[in-house]
Write a protein that holds these residues in place. Structure first.
Motif, PDB file in Angstrom:
ATOM      1  N   THR A 176       1.237   9.099  -0.170  1.00 40.48           N
ATOM      2  CA  THR A 176       0.278   9.610  -1.556  1.00 40.48           C
ATOM      3  C   THR A 176      -1.036  10.196  -0.793  1.00 40.48           C
TER       4      THR A 176
ATOM      5  N   PHE B  34       9.770  13.921   2.436  1.00 40.69           N
ATOM      6  CA  PHE B  34       9.669  13.140   0.912  1.00 40.69           C
ATOM      7  C   PHE B  34       8.880  13.979  -0.040  1.00 40.69           C
TER       8      PHE B  34
ATOM      9  N   ILE C 271      17.610   0.670  -3.158  1.00 39.93           N
ATOM     10  CA  ILE C 271      17.766   1.679  -2.203  1.00 39.93           C
ATOM     11  C   ILE C 271      17.781   1.390  -0.754  1.00 39.93           C
TER      12      ILE C 271
ATOM     13  N   ASN D 144       0.792  -1.297  -0.073  1.00 41.85           N
ATOM     14  CA  ASN D 144       0.061  -0.117   0.040  1.00 41.85           C
ATOM     15  C   ASN D 144       1.061   1.219   0.004  1.00 41.85           C
TER      16      ASN D 144
ATOM     17  N   LEU E 286       5.725  13.048 -11.173  1.00 40.87           N
ATOM     18  CA  LEU E 286       4.563  13.362 -12.109  1.00 40.87           C
ATOM     19  C   LEU E 286       4.880  13.871 -13.663  1.00 40.87           C
TER      20      LEU E 286
HETATM   21  C1  HEM Z   1       9.137   8.418 -12.716  1.00 39.20           C
HETATM   22  C2  HEM Z   1       8.698   9.006 -11.881  1.00 39.20           C
HETATM   23  C3  HEM Z   1       8.226   8.844 -10.185  1.00 39.20           C
HETATM   24  C4  HEM Z   1       7.068   8.972  -9.594  1.00 39.20           C
HETATM   25  C5  HEM Z   1       5.722   9.200 -10.513  1.00 39.20           C
HETATM   26  C6  HEM Z   1       7.291   8.480  -8.491  1.00 39.20           C
HETATM   27  C7  HEM Z   1       6.359   8.416  -7.360  1.00 39.20           C
HETATM   28  C8  HEM Z   1       6.530   8.005  -6.335  1.00 39.20           C
HETATM   29  C9  HEM Z   1       5.307   7.835  -5.067  1.00 39.20           C
HETATM   30  C10 HEM Z   1       4.160   8.559  -5.381  1.00 39.20           C
HETATM   31  C11 HEM Z   1       5.879   7.143  -4.031  1.00 39.20           C
HETATM   32  C12 HEM Z   1       5.294   7.106  -2.811  1.00 39.20           C
HETATM   33  C13 HEM Z   1       4.527   5.865  -2.779  1.00 39.20           C
HETATM   34  C14 HEM Z   1       3.710   5.803  -1.352  1.00 39.20           C
HETATM   35  O1  HEM Z   1       2.945   6.709  -0.946  1.00 39.20           O
HETATM   36  O2  HEM Z   1       4.311   4.980  -0.146  1.00 39.20           O
HETATM   37  C15 HEM Z   1       7.338   6.948  -4.135  1.00 39.20           C
HETATM   38  C16 HEM Z   1       7.988   6.228  -3.479  1.00 39.20           C
HETATM   39  C17 HEM Z   1       9.384   6.004  -3.546  1.00 39.20           C
HETATM   40  N1  HEM Z   1      10.107   6.285  -4.888  1.00 39.20           N
HETATM   41 FE1  HEM Z   1       9.291   7.302  -6.383  1.00 39.20          FE
HETATM   42  N2  HEM Z   1       8.676   7.950  -8.256  1.00 39.20           N
HETATM   43  C18 HEM Z   1       9.378   8.499  -9.264  1.00 39.20           C
HETATM   44  C19 HEM Z   1      10.518   8.110  -9.520  1.00 39.20           C
HETATM   45  C20 HEM Z   1      11.482   7.596  -8.733  1.00 39.20           C
HETATM   46  C21 HEM Z   1      12.956   7.384  -8.963  1.00 39.20           C
HETATM   47  C22 HEM Z   1      13.601   7.656 -10.276  1.00 39.20           C
HETATM   48  C23 HEM Z   1      13.299   6.414  -7.731  1.00 39.20           C
HETATM   49  C24 HEM Z   1      14.787   6.012  -7.560  1.00 39.20           C
HETATM   50  C25 HEM Z   1      15.870   6.617  -8.038  1.00 39.20           C
HETATM   51  C26 HEM Z   1      12.249   6.408  -6.817  1.00 39.20           C
HETATM   52  C27 HEM Z   1      12.432   5.809  -5.724  1.00 39.20           C
HETATM   53  C28 HEM Z   1      11.489   5.574  -4.892  1.00 39.20           C
HETATM   54  C29 HEM Z   1      11.255   5.228  -3.569  1.00 39.20           C
HETATM   55  C30 HEM Z   1      12.749   4.489  -2.867  1.00 39.20           C
HETATM   56  C31 HEM Z   1      10.272   5.315  -3.006  1.00 39.20           C
HETATM   57  C32 HEM Z   1      10.024   4.799  -1.481  1.00 39.20           C
HETATM   58  C33 HEM Z   1      10.053   5.909  -0.437  1.00 39.20           C
HETATM   59  C34 HEM Z   1       9.794   5.590   0.881  1.00 39.20           C
HETATM   60  O3  HEM Z   1       8.833   4.801   1.265  1.00 39.20           O
HETATM   61  O4  HEM Z   1      10.722   5.824   1.745  1.00 39.20           O
HETATM   62  N3  HEM Z   1      11.214   7.041  -7.436  1.00 39.20           N
HETATM   63  N4  HEM Z   1       7.648   7.329  -5.712  1.00 39.20           N
END
Ligand code: HEM
Length: 182
Positions: free
Chosen positions: A60, A106, A88, A56, A117
């Motif tokens: 967001t 975040f 990571i 989940n 986005l």
């Molecule tokens: C392509 C565009 C991207 C979108 C739209 C996006 C969007 C998101 C969103 C909405 C979440 C939160 C999910 C939640 O609510 O638990 C998230 C988490 C995360 N994303 Fe992205 N992301 C993108 C690219 C990336 C990239 C390039 C990386 C790595 C280099 C990345 C690494 C992560 C990680 C590690 C999390 C988990 C963070 C945590 O729970 O501490 N994301 N992402």
């Protein structure tokens, strides 16, 4: 019922050929020929397997969820010739924060979702959690991205924006695996 658990097995089998394994921070991973992604682990004497589960959302809002659903496309598009797997691990300081403090870093400070986005639908993505598997894992998250070969520079632009954010100060290990369809 479809399993939420996926295994990423590096070795000699799989749909994705590894082009490069880069350490961004901390210890790297051994190079292998291919990666197999699926519900079953593919054992290879000289390879390695990482596992994670789809889960989940944590950070967001309903408004962000609606925007993501409007713009994002699923993995597996035939035109996506390239993939990147980014592994990571966040530090102990991050995991000691409360939920509201983590959300503030975040999104309010780092703009993770609002930056991300802007790269949809060109980049298709999926997040896998490793911490909840019950046995210690080398990484906290497995992230998987797919796009057309000509969009790789755009993906690198997204990475440089995220990697210069406050959120990334809490990352203690990051490995970037570049892939292409085998
Ligand atoms: C392509 C565009 C991207 C979108 C739209 C996006 C969007 C998101 C969103 C909405 C979440 C939160 C999910 C939640 O609510 O638990 C998230 C988490 C995360 N994303 Fe992205 N992301 C993108 C690219 C990336 C990239 C390039 C990386 C790595 C280099 C990345 C690494 C992560 C990680 C590690 C999390 C988990 C963070 C945590 O729970 O501490 N994301 N992402």
């Amino acid at each position: 019922m479809q399993s939420r658990l996926s295994h990423f097995s590096a070795g000699t089998k799989g749909l994705w050929a590894i082009r490069e394994v880069r350490s961004i921070k901390g210890e790297t991973l051994p190079f292998a020929e291919k990666i197999h992604v699926g519900e079953t682990e593919v054992l290879d004497a000289n390879g390695w397997t990482l596992s994670g589960i789809r889960s989940n959302t944590r950070y967001t809002t309903s408004e962000e969820k609606a925007q993501l659903e409007m713009r994002q496309e699923d993995l597996g598009r035939s035109e996506s010739g390239r993939a990147v797997m980014i592994l990571i691990k966040k530090n102990a300081e991050w995991w000691l924060l409360s939920q509201d403090e983590r959300r503030a870093i975040f999104e309010e400070k780092s703009k993770h979702t609002s930056i991300g986005l802007r790269f949809l639908p060109a980049i298709a993505r999926r997040l896998f959690h490793c911490r909840d598997l019950g046995i210690p894992q080398p990484f906290d998250f497995i992230t998987w991205f797919e796009f057309k070969a000509e969009d790789e520079a755009m993906f690198d632009d997204l990475l440089s924006q995220l990697r210069s954010s406050v959120e990334w100060e809490f990352i203690e290990r990051e490995v970037d695996v570049r892939l292409e369809k085998a």
